[in-house]
Design a protein around this motif. Structure first.
Motif, PDB file in Angstrom:
ATOM      1  N   LEU A 218      43.999  39.999  52.307  1.00  0.00           N
ATOM      2  CA  LEU A 218      44.912  39.492  51.291  1.00  0.00           C
ATOM      3  C   LEU A 218      44.165  38.505  50.406  1.00  0.00           C
ATOM      4  CD1 LEU A 218      47.816  39.142  50.140  1.00  0.00           C
ATOM      5  CD2 LEU A 218      48.076  37.249  51.755  1.00  0.00           C
ATOM      6  N   LEU A 219      44.249  38.698  49.090  1.00  0.00           N
ATOM      7  CA  LEU A 219      43.680  37.738  48.153  1.00  0.00           C
ATOM      8  C   LEU A 219      44.615  36.536  48.079  1.00  0.00           C
ATOM      9  CD1 LEU A 219      41.604  36.920  45.981  1.00  0.00           C
ATOM     10  CD2 LEU A 219      43.011  38.166  44.313  1.00  0.00           C
ATOM     11  N   VAL A 220      44.156  35.397  48.603  1.00  0.00           N
ATOM     12  CA  VAL A 220      44.990  34.199  48.666  1.00  0.00           C
ATOM     13  C   VAL A 220      44.996  33.477  47.327  1.00  0.00           C
ATOM     14  CG1 VAL A 220      45.331  31.981  49.829  1.00  0.00           C
ATOM     15  CG2 VAL A 220      44.515  33.962  51.136  1.00  0.00           C
ATOM     16  N   GLN A 221      43.826  33.247  46.764  1.00  0.00           N
ATOM     17  CA  GLN A 221      43.700  32.581  45.477  1.00  0.00           C
ATOM     18  C   GLN A 221      42.314  32.838  44.916  1.00  0.00           C
ATOM     19  OE1 GLN A 221      43.808  28.223  45.695  1.00  0.00           O
ATOM     20  NE2 GLN A 221      43.192  28.290  47.849  1.00  0.00           N
ATOM     21  N   ASN A 222      42.164  32.609  43.632  1.00  0.00           N
ATOM     22  CA  ASN A 222      40.881  32.892  42.994  1.00  0.00           C
ATOM     23  C   ASN A 222      40.693  31.982  41.784  1.00  0.00           C
ATOM     24  OD1 ASN A 222      42.934  35.246  42.048  1.00  0.00           O
ATOM     25  ND2 ASN A 222      41.631  34.608  40.334  1.00  0.00           N
ATOM     26  N   GLY A 223      39.495  32.005  41.235  1.00  0.00           N
ATOM     27  CA  GLY A 223      39.182  31.217  40.056  1.00  0.00           C
ATOM     28  C   GLY A 223      37.809  31.587  39.546  1.00  0.00           C
ATOM     29  N   GLY A 224      37.319  30.832  38.580  1.00  0.00           N
ATOM     30  CA  GLY A 224      36.000  31.114  38.047  1.00  0.00           C
ATOM     31  C   GLY A 224      35.601  30.102  36.999  1.00  0.00           C
ATOM     32  N   GLY A 225      34.348  30.201  36.594  1.00  0.00           N
ATOM     33  CA  GLY A 225      33.825  29.303  35.583  1.00  0.00           C
ATOM     34  C   GLY A 225      32.546  29.855  34.996  1.00  0.00           C
ATOM     35  N   ASN A 226      32.016  29.159  33.989  1.00  0.00           N
ATOM     36  CA  ASN A 226      30.785  29.621  33.366  1.00  0.00           C
ATOM     37  C   ASN A 226      30.063  28.449  32.720  1.00  0.00           C
ATOM     38  OD1 ASN A 226      31.378  29.573  30.253  1.00  0.00           O
ATOM     39  ND2 ASN A 226      33.198  30.459  31.198  1.00  0.00           N
ATOM     40  N   THR A 227      28.820  28.668  32.420  1.00  0.00           N
ATOM     41  CA  THR A 227      28.025  27.709  31.663  1.00  0.00           C
ATOM     42  C   THR A 227      27.069  28.479  30.778  1.00  0.00           C
ATOM     43  OG1 THR A 227      26.477  25.844  31.780  1.00  0.00           O
ATOM     44  CG2 THR A 227      26.270  27.513  33.486  1.00  0.00           C
TER      45      THR A 227
ATOM     46  N   GLN B  94      40.886  41.842  38.267  1.00  0.00           N
ATOM     47  CA  GLN B  94      39.820  41.010  37.710  1.00  0.00           C
ATOM     48  C   GLN B  94      40.153  39.539  37.960  1.00  0.00           C
ATOM     49  OE1 GLN B  94      36.887  41.784  34.333  1.00  0.00           O
ATOM     50  NE2 GLN B  94      38.738  41.115  33.282  1.00  0.00           N
ATOM     51  N   ILE B  95      39.312  38.858  38.723  1.00  0.00           N
ATOM     52  CA  ILE B  95      39.592  37.463  39.053  1.00  0.00           C
ATOM     53  C   ILE B  95      38.938  36.500  38.070  1.00  0.00           C
ATOM     54  CG2 ILE B  95      39.933  37.992  41.495  1.00  0.00           C
ATOM     55  CD1 ILE B  95      37.158  36.723  41.999  1.00  0.00           C
ATOM     56  N   TYR B  96      37.901  36.957  37.365  1.00  0.00           N
ATOM     57  CA  TYR B  96      37.291  36.119  36.331  1.00  0.00           C
ATOM     58  C   TYR B  96      36.393  36.983  35.454  1.00  0.00           C
ATOM     59  CZ  TYR B  96      35.101  32.340  33.807  1.00  0.00           C
ATOM     60  OH  TYR B  96      34.678  31.529  32.789  1.00  0.00           O
ATOM     61  N   GLU B  97      36.395  36.661  34.146  1.00  0.00           N
ATOM     62  CA  GLU B  97      35.459  37.322  33.241  1.00  0.00           C
ATOM     63  C   GLU B  97      35.056  36.363  32.135  1.00  0.00           C
ATOM     64  OE1 GLU B  97      38.404  39.370  29.932  1.00  0.00           O
ATOM     65  OE2 GLU B  97      37.093  40.630  31.150  1.00  0.00           O
TER      66      GLU B  97
ATOM     67  N   SER C 123      31.813  39.989  34.807  1.00  0.00           N
ATOM     68  CA  SER C 123      33.138  40.333  35.313  1.00  0.00           C
ATOM     69  C   SER C 123      33.090  40.346  36.836  1.00  0.00           C
ATOM     70  CB  SER C 123      33.579  41.706  34.798  1.00  0.00           C
ATOM     71  OG  SER C 123      34.778  42.135  35.418  1.00  0.00           O
ATOM     72  N   HIS C 124      34.145  39.798  37.443  1.00  0.00           N
ATOM     73  CA  HIS C 124      34.244  39.707  38.901  1.00  0.00           C
ATOM     74  C   HIS C 124      35.591  40.298  39.307  1.00  0.00           C
ATOM     75  CE1 HIS C 124      30.870  36.773  38.731  1.00  0.00           C
ATOM     76  NE2 HIS C 124      31.446  36.473  37.576  1.00  0.00           N
ATOM     77  N   ILE C 125      35.582  41.320  40.176  1.00  0.00           N
ATOM     78  CA  ILE C 125      36.794  42.056  40.501  1.00  0.00           C
ATOM     79  C   ILE C 125      36.926  42.241  42.013  1.00  0.00           C
ATOM     80  CG2 ILE C 125      36.847  43.251  38.278  1.00  0.00           C
ATOM     81  CD1 ILE C 125      35.651  45.714  39.590  1.00  0.00           C
ATOM     82  N   VAL C 126      38.185  42.390  42.470  1.00  0.00           N
ATOM     83  CA  VAL C 126      38.443  42.587  43.894  1.00  0.00           C
ATOM     84  C   VAL C 126      39.456  43.711  44.077  1.00  0.00           C
ATOM     85  CG1 VAL C 126      37.931  40.203  44.554  1.00  0.00           C
ATOM     86  CG2 VAL C 126      40.281  40.847  43.951  1.00  0.00           C
ATOM     87  N   LYS C 127      39.445  44.263  45.293  1.00  0.00           N
ATOM     88  CA  LYS C 127      40.387  45.332  45.626  1.00  0.00           C
ATOM     89  C   LYS C 127      40.526  45.428  47.143  1.00  0.00           C
ATOM     90  CE  LYS C 127      41.092  50.339  45.026  1.00  0.00           C
ATOM     91  NZ  LYS C 127      40.502  51.597  44.465  1.00  0.00           N
ATOM     92  N   VAL C 128      41.769  45.494  47.625  1.00  0.00           N
ATOM     93  CA  VAL C 128      42.007  45.787  49.042  1.00  0.00           C
ATOM     94  C   VAL C 128      41.754  47.272  49.246  1.00  0.00           C
ATOM     95  CG1 VAL C 128      43.714  45.816  50.891  1.00  0.00           C
ATOM     96  CG2 VAL C 128      43.686  43.921  49.259  1.00  0.00           C
ATOM     97  N   VAL C 129      40.929  47.613  50.237  1.00  0.00           N
ATOM     98  CA  VAL C 129      40.503  49.000  50.403  1.00  0.00           C
ATOM     99  C   VAL C 129      40.753  49.486  51.829  1.00  0.00           C
ATOM    100  CG1 VAL C 129      38.737  48.806  48.620  1.00  0.00           C
ATOM    101  CG2 VAL C 129      38.130  48.352  51.007  1.00  0.00           C
ATOM    102  N   THR C 130      40.761  50.794  51.968  1.00  0.00           N
ATOM    103  CA  THR C 130      40.741  51.440  53.275  1.00  0.00           C
ATOM    104  C   THR C 130      39.334  51.955  53.527  1.00  0.00           C
ATOM    105  OG1 THR C 130      41.425  53.536  52.278  1.00  0.00           O
ATOM    106  CG2 THR C 130      43.172  52.090  53.103  1.00  0.00           C
ATOM    107  N   SER C 131      39.101  52.542  54.677  1.00  0.00           N
ATOM    108  CA  SER C 131      37.779  53.086  54.956  1.00  0.00           C
ATOM    109  C   SER C 131      37.481  54.252  54.018  1.00  0.00           C
ATOM    110  CB  SER C 131      37.683  53.546  56.410  1.00  0.00           C
ATOM    111  OG  SER C 131      38.644  54.552  56.676  1.00  0.00           O
ATOM    112  N   GLY C 132      36.189  54.455  53.728  1.00  0.00           N
ATOM    113  CA  GLY C 132      35.785  55.545  52.861  1.00  0.00           C
ATOM    114  C   GLY C 132      35.100  55.038  51.602  1.00  0.00           C
TER     115      GLY C 132
END
Length: 222
Positions: free
Chosen positions: A3-12, A156-159, A169-178
Motif C-alpha cells: 500500500l502506498l502510504v504517502q509520497n513526495g518529491g523535490g528537485n534542484t 506518478q508520485i513526482y515529476e 519522473s517517478h512512478i509506482v504500481k501495486v503489482v502481482t507476480s509476473g
C-alpha cells in the motif's frame, strides 16, 4: 499487501542535496523507496539519508547520455517525522521522488530490478518480472524539457518537466507476480535512462492456532 502510504518529491537545478519531508510521520517497519535522477553520466549519486537515521541501499541504476536514474530503499524503517535527502558528490541538477510503502517484507524485500537505455524515443519503457505480489517503482530520466505522461495503470508520485538539461519522473504500481512494464509517453523524442525495482510483499501469516482443551480419563478396571 503493498500500500502506498504517502509520497513526495523535490528537485534542484544546481546543488548536491535535495531534501523532502514526508507530510506525516512514517510508521516503524515500513519501507521507504527513493527515486533519483541526475544530469550527469557519471556515477556521482551517493546513498540518501534521512532524519531518522534509516539506512538506504541502492536497488539499481542506469548511467549515461548525460543523465542517470537510480532507485534506493530503506527496509524496516524507524518511525516518526522523516525528511529524506538525496545526495551527489558534486553539484548537478537532480530530481527525487519518495514513497512510504506498507505491507512489504522487512528484510530481503527487493524482488527484481531492470534498467534500460533508449535514444531518440518518445515512448521509453523498462520491464522486470515480479517474483511475488508487491510494489514496483519506476524512474525515468530524459535529456530534454518535455511533457511526461506515465502509462495509465501507474501512479506518478513526482515529476519535473521544465529543466532544459534534464527531466525526471517517478512512478509506482501495486503489482502481482509476473512481467511488469513501466512506460511513459513523451512530448518529444529524447535520450532516456530508465530503471525499475520491484519489492516483495511480507510473507503471509501462519495457520490459525486454535486452543484445544484435552481431557484425560482414567481407565477403570472391574
Amino acid at each position: 499487501m503493498a500500500l502506498l502510504v504517502q509520497n513526495g518529491g523535490g528537485n534542484t537545478l544546481n546543488n548536491t542535496n535535495v531534501p523532502k519531508a514526508f507530510a506525516s510521520n512514517v510508521t516503524a517497519g515500513n519501507l521507504i523507496i527513493v527515486g533519483q535522477t541526475i544530469d550527469s553520466a557519471s556515477d556521482i549519486a551517493t546513498a540518501p539519508t534521512d532524519s531518522l537515521g534509516n539506512t538506504y541501499v541502492n536497488a539499481t541504476k542506469r548511467l549515461g547520455a548525460s543523465v542517470s536514474s537510480y532507485v534506493w530503499y530503506a527496509e524496516n524503517i524507524a518511525g516518526g517525522a522523516c525528511t529524506v535527502t538525496a545526495h551527489t558528490s558534486s553539484t548537478v541538477g537532480q530530481t527525487m521522488g519518495i514513497a512510504e510503502v506498507s505491507g512489504e517484507a522487512t528484510s530481503s524485500s527487493l524482488g527484481a530490478v531492470q534498467t534500460n537505455t533508449e535514444n531518440d524515443t518518445a515512448a521509453p519503457s523498462v520491464a522486470a518480472t515480479a517474483p511475488t505480489a508487491g510494489m514496483a517503482f519506476g524512474v525515468l530520466a530524459t535529456t530534454t524539457a518535455e511533457t511526461i505522461t506515465p502509462e495509465g495503470t501507474w501512479t506518478q508520485i513526482y515529476e519535473q518537466e521544465s529543466y532544459a538539461i534534464m527531466t525526471g519522473s517517478h512512478i509506482v504500481k501495486v503489482v502481482t507476480s509476473g512481467s511488469q512494464t513501466a512506460s511513459w509517453s513523451l512530448g518529444t523524442t529524447s535520450n532516456c535512462r530508465t530503471c525499475i525495482a520491484i519489492f516483495k510483499d511480507a510473507a503471509g501469516g501462519g495457520g490459525l492456532s486454535i486452543p484445544v482443551a484435552i481431557k484425560h480419563y482414567r481407565s477403570l478396571r472391574a
